[in-house]
Design a protein around this motif. Structure first.
Motif, mmCIF file in Angstrom:
data_model
loop_
_atom_site.group_PDB
_atom_site.id
_atom_site.type_symbol
_atom_site.label_atom_id
_atom_site.label_comp_id
_atom_site.label_asym_id
_atom_site.label_seq_id
_atom_site.Cartn_x
_atom_site.Cartn_y
_atom_site.Cartn_z
ATOM 1 N N ALA A 3 25.347 39.785 39.545
ATOM 2 C CA ALA A 3 26.658 39.988 38.922
ATOM 3 C C ALA A 3 26.752 41.412 38.387
ATOM 4 O O ALA A 3 25.744 41.972 37.937
ATOM 5 C CB ALA A 3 26.873 38.996 37.770
ATOM 6 N N ARG A 40 32.906 36.713 31.629
ATOM 7 C CA ARG A 40 32.645 35.459 32.351
ATOM 8 C C ARG A 40 33.350 34.289 31.668
ATOM 9 O O ARG A 40 33.858 33.387 32.350
ATOM 10 C CB ARG A 40 31.130 35.198 32.465
ATOM 11 C CG ARG A 40 30.431 36.149 33.429
ATOM 12 C CD ARG A 40 28.971 35.768 33.630
ATOM 13 N NE ARG A 40 28.847 34.632 34.527
ATOM 14 C CZ ARG A 40 28.563 34.729 35.830
ATOM 15 N NH1 ARG A 40 28.373 35.893 36.387
ATOM 16 N NH2 ARG A 40 28.457 33.651 36.579
ATOM 17 N N TRP A 76 39.923 37.206 46.388
ATOM 18 C CA TRP A 76 41.236 37.847 46.588
ATOM 19 C C TRP A 76 41.950 37.223 47.800
ATOM 20 O O TRP A 76 43.142 36.922 47.749
ATOM 21 C CB TRP A 76 41.050 39.366 46.780
ATOM 22 C CG TRP A 76 42.339 40.070 47.068
ATOM 23 C CD1 TRP A 76 43.256 40.505 46.166
ATOM 24 C CD2 TRP A 76 42.870 40.356 48.369
ATOM 25 N NE1 TRP A 76 44.327 41.064 46.814
ATOM 26 C CE2 TRP A 76 44.117 40.987 48.174
ATOM 27 C CE3 TRP A 76 42.420 40.155 49.675
ATOM 28 C CZ2 TRP A 76 44.918 41.413 49.228
ATOM 29 C CZ3 TRP A 76 43.213 40.573 50.722
ATOM 30 C CH2 TRP A 76 44.450 41.197 50.498
ATOM 31 N N GLN A 123 39.990 32.184 39.004
ATOM 32 C CA GLN A 123 39.074 32.826 39.959
ATOM 33 C C GLN A 123 39.041 31.946 41.209
ATOM 34 O O GLN A 123 38.427 30.885 41.221
ATOM 35 C CB GLN A 123 37.714 32.938 39.290
ATOM 36 C CG GLN A 123 36.582 33.749 39.839
ATOM 37 C CD GLN A 123 36.715 34.597 41.064
ATOM 38 O OE1 GLN A 123 37.374 34.208 42.037
ATOM 39 N NE2 GLN A 123 36.038 35.727 41.057
ATOM 40 N N LEU A 127 37.551 32.078 43.896
ATOM 41 C CA LEU A 127 36.293 31.910 44.632
ATOM 42 C C LEU A 127 35.511 30.701 44.126
ATOM 43 O O LEU A 127 34.502 30.310 44.694
ATOM 44 C CB LEU A 127 35.457 33.194 44.464
ATOM 45 C CG LEU A 127 34.274 33.427 45.383
ATOM 46 C CD1 LEU A 127 34.659 33.234 46.834
ATOM 47 C CD2 LEU A 127 33.694 34.811 45.173
ATOM 48 N N GLU A 180 28.346 29.641 50.014
ATOM 49 C CA GLU A 180 27.172 30.163 49.305
ATOM 50 C C GLU A 180 26.348 29.044 48.671
ATOM 51 O O GLU A 180 25.135 29.140 48.521
ATOM 52 C CB GLU A 180 27.662 31.142 48.229
ATOM 53 C CG GLU A 180 26.614 32.092 47.730
ATOM 54 C CD GLU A 180 26.119 31.713 46.367
ATOM 55 O OE1 GLU A 180 24.906 31.473 46.235
ATOM 56 O OE2 GLU A 180 26.938 31.624 45.431
HETATM 57 N N1 EPU Z 1 40.365 38.557 42.919
HETATM 58 C C1 EPU Z 1 41.662 38.133 43.037
HETATM 59 N N2 EPU Z 1 41.912 36.798 42.810
HETATM 60 C C2 EPU Z 1 40.940 35.913 42.496
HETATM 61 C C3 EPU Z 1 39.607 36.351 42.390
HETATM 62 C C4 EPU Z 1 39.348 37.697 42.613
HETATM 63 O O1 EPU Z 1 42.562 38.894 43.337
HETATM 64 O O2 EPU Z 1 41.266 34.734 42.316
HETATM 65 C C5 EPU Z 1 40.077 39.999 43.101
HETATM 66 C C6 EPU Z 1 39.780 40.662 41.752
HETATM 67 O O3 EPU Z 1 40.942 41.101 41.122
HETATM 68 C C7 EPU Z 1 38.889 41.812 42.148
HETATM 69 C C8 EPU Z 1 38.109 41.252 43.350
HETATM 70 O O4 EPU Z 1 38.887 40.163 43.848
HETATM 71 O O5 EPU Z 1 39.653 42.900 42.603
HETATM 72 C C9 EPU Z 1 36.710 40.812 43.003
HETATM 73 O O6 EPU Z 1 36.734 39.805 41.996
HETATM 74 P P1 EPU Z 1 35.547 39.629 40.903
HETATM 75 O O7 EPU Z 1 35.270 40.938 40.247
HETATM 76 O O8 EPU Z 1 35.894 38.472 40.064
HETATM 77 O O9 EPU Z 1 34.244 39.356 41.746
HETATM 78 P P2 EPU Z 1 33.955 38.455 43.037
HETATM 79 O O10 EPU Z 1 33.673 39.377 44.176
HETATM 80 O O11 EPU Z 1 35.014 37.436 43.230
HETATM 81 C C10 EPU Z 1 31.353 38.460 42.683
HETATM 82 C C11 EPU Z 1 30.258 37.447 42.608
HETATM 83 C C12 EPU Z 1 30.252 36.744 41.252
HETATM 84 C C13 EPU Z 1 30.053 37.810 40.176
HETATM 85 C C14 EPU Z 1 31.182 38.850 40.312
HETATM 86 C C15 EPU Z 1 30.988 40.013 39.376
HETATM 87 C C16 EPU Z 1 29.879 36.675 44.890
HETATM 88 C C17 EPU Z 1 29.972 35.559 45.868
HETATM 89 N N3 EPU Z 1 30.387 36.460 43.681
HETATM 90 O O12 EPU Z 1 32.587 37.741 42.603
HETATM 91 O O13 EPU Z 1 29.130 35.880 41.201
HETATM 92 O O14 EPU Z 1 30.074 37.225 38.880
HETATM 93 O O15 EPU Z 1 31.203 39.412 41.652
HETATM 94 O O16 EPU Z 1 29.897 40.782 39.801
HETATM 95 O O17 EPU Z 1 29.340 37.738 45.236
HETATM 96 C C18 EPU Z 1 28.418 33.640 41.605
HETATM 97 O O18 EPU Z 1 27.756 34.083 42.532
HETATM 98 O O19 EPU Z 1 28.416 32.415 41.301
HETATM 99 C C19 EPU Z 1 29.266 34.553 40.856
HETATM 100 C C20 EPU Z 1 30.108 34.131 39.915
#
Ligand code: EPU
Length: 335
Positions: free
Chosen positions: A128, A220, A273, A294, A296, A331
Motif C-alpha cells: 500500500a 484507509r 476506477w 472504493q 475495487l 487477487e
Molecule cells: N478510483 C476511482 N474509483 C474507485 C476507486 C479508485 O476512481 O472506486 C481511482 C482513484 O481516484 C485513484 C485510482 O483509482 O485515482 C487508484 O485508487 P486508490 O489510490 O484507492 O488505489 P487502488 O489502485 O484502487 C491499490 C491497492 C490497495 C492499496 C492502494 C493504495 C491493489 C490491488 N490495491 O488500490 O491495496 O491500499 O492501492 O496504495 O493494488 C489491497 O490490496 O487489499 C488494497 C487495499
C-alpha cells in the motif's frame, strides 16, 4: 493431542464473513502442534487457514482445517541503525505494525491497518502507498505441508511480485509459513510519502514513521470498509497492466483515466476506477455488493454466500472485458 472439532463454521475465520463449514477443525499454537496436525494420517485433505483476510470461501471444506495461531515476536539481532525482528505467523498484522512503531522502528508504517496475519502477508506480498512487504522482508520459515519438514526462504527465493510470491505460484499449498523476519530501521528511516494522498493527509506534520502510519490509518478508515462491520477482503482484483498501444487507445476514449507507468511498454490502470466508471460503485446484488467508497472492494452486506460474491465478481469481469478489453485478475484466493 490437540482438540479436533467437527463441522465447524468458518464465518468468524474469514473477513468476508461468509458462512461455510469445514469437516474437521483444529487450531495450532506451536510448531510442534502444527507438525502433528500436518502428519495426522486420519485426514487425506488439509486446509491451512491464517487470518482469512484474502480468502473467499465458496464451498464447505472436506478434511482437516488447520488454523495457524502461532504467537510471538522476538528481536533476532540489532545494531545502532537496524533491527531484525521475527514475528510468528498467527500474530495480527496491524497489531505487529503498531508494536514496531511503538518501539520506534521504521519500515512498515505505510502498511498499517491491512487486515490479516503475519503468516499470510508474504503470500500476496501485501502492499500500500508505495511500499510492499518485500521492502522489509528478510526471510520466512515454513513447514512443508506433506512432510512437515522446516524450510527457510530468503528474499530471492520468495520471488515476490505485485501481490504475488512463490507461495501463490510454484509452491501454492506446499508450505505453511510459521514465522517471518523483517529488517527495520532504528534511525535514518526511509520514508515513502510520494503518494499524493499521504502528503495531503500529513499536511504540515513532520514525516515520521508514526505520523505516516496515522495518515495511512486515516485514509484507509475513510475509503476502505472495516471487516468487523462489513465483510470484505480488501482489493478483490489486481490492477491490470496494459501495453502501450492498449493504453493509448484507452486514453483517447478516457483522457481523464488515472494510470501509473511501470516500464517503457507497460502501464498500470486502477481497476477501481474502471469499475467505478462502469457504474458499479455502491451497487448491491442481494447481500453481495461493491463498496460505496472504493469500487475495487467487494463486500458482504449480511448473509451473502461465497458464490453470490463470486457471481458478482464474474459479472464485473465480463463488463470490464466488453467495455475496456481488459481481463481483470482476481487477487483474492477462491476456494
Ligand atoms: N478510483 C476511482 N474509483 C474507485 C476507486 C479508485 O476512481 O472506486 C481511482 C482513484 O481516484 C485513484 C485510482 O483509482 O485515482 C487508484 O485508487 P486508490 O489510490 O484507492 O488505489 P487502488 O489502485 O484502487 C491499490 C491497492 C490497495 C492499496 C492502494 C493504495 C491493489 C490491488 N490495491 O488500490 O491495496 O491500499 O492501492 O496504495 O493494488 C489491497 O490490496 O487489499 C488494497 C487495499
Amino acid at each position: 493431542m490437540k482438540t479436533i472439532e467437527q463441522h465447524k463454521s468458518l464465518k468468524a475465520y474469514n473477513t468476508f464473513g461468509v458462512e461455510c463449514f469445514c469437516e474437521y477443525f483444529t487450531s495450532v499454537s506451536t510448531t510442534e502442534e502444527l507438525r502433528a496436525a500436518l502428519l495426522n494420517e486420519d485426514f487425506s485433505q488439509r486446509f491451512i487457514l491464517g487470518g482469512g483476510s484474502n480468502l473467499l470461501l465458496t464451498k464447505n471444506l472436506s478434511g482437516l482445517c488447520i488454523h495457524v495461531d502461532l504467537k510471538g515476536i522476538r528481536i533476532v539481532e540489532e545494531n545502532d541503525d537496524l533491527v531484525i525482528i521475527e514475528a510468528s505467523a498467527g500474530e495480527n498484522w496491524h497489531d505487529f505494525v503498531l508494536w514496531t512503531l511503538d518501539q520506534g522502528y521504521g519500515g512498515l508504517e505505510n502498511l498499517a491497518l491491512i487486515p490479516g496475519n503475519i503468516g499470510t502477508a508474504p503470500i500476496q506480498n501485501i502492499g500500500a502507498y508505495g511500499v510492499e512487504l518485500k521492502n522489509c522482508f528478510v526471510n520466512c520459515t515454513t513447514l512443508d505441508t506433506i512432510t512437515a519438514t522446516p524450510h527457510r526462504f530468503n528474499l530471492e527465493e520468495a520471488v515476490f511480485g505485485y501481490r504475488n510470491s512463490i507461495f501463490k505460484t510454484a509452491l501454492k499449498g506446499k508450505h505453511v509459513i510459521t514465522a517471518v523476519q523483517f529488517r527495520l530501521t532504528k534511525k535514518n528511516h526511509i520514508l515513502k510519502t510520494d503518494y499524493g494522498v499521504i502528503q495531503e493527509e500529513l499536511g504540515s506534520k513532520v514525516s515520521s514513521p508514526k505520523n505516516i502510519a496515522e495518515a495511512v490509518i486515516a485514509i484507509r478508515q475513510r475509503k476502505l470498509p472495516d471487516p468487523k462491520k462489513i465483510g470484505n477482503s480488501g482489493s478483490f482484483f489486481k490492477n491490470p497492466v496494459v501495453t502501450e498501444i492498449q493504453f493509448q487507445n484507452l486514453l483517447q476514449e478516457h483522457p481523464e483515466m488515472p494510470h501509473y507507468r511501470i516500464s517503457d511498454s507497460e502501464v498500470k490502470i486502477p481497476a477501481g476506477w474502471i469499475i467505478d466508471r462502469l457504474g458499479y460503485k455502491g451497487i448491491k446484488r442481494g447481500a453481495a455488493g461493491v463498496h460505496e467508497h472504493q469500487a475495487l472492494v467487494l463486500v458482504n452486506h449480511g448473509n451473502a454466500s461465497g458464490i453470490e460474491i463470486l457471481t458478482l465478481a464474474k459479472e464485473i469481469q465480463e463488463k470490464v472485458l466488453v467495455n475496456f478489453k481488459i481481463s481483470l485478475e482476481i487477487e483474492v484466493n477462491i476456494y
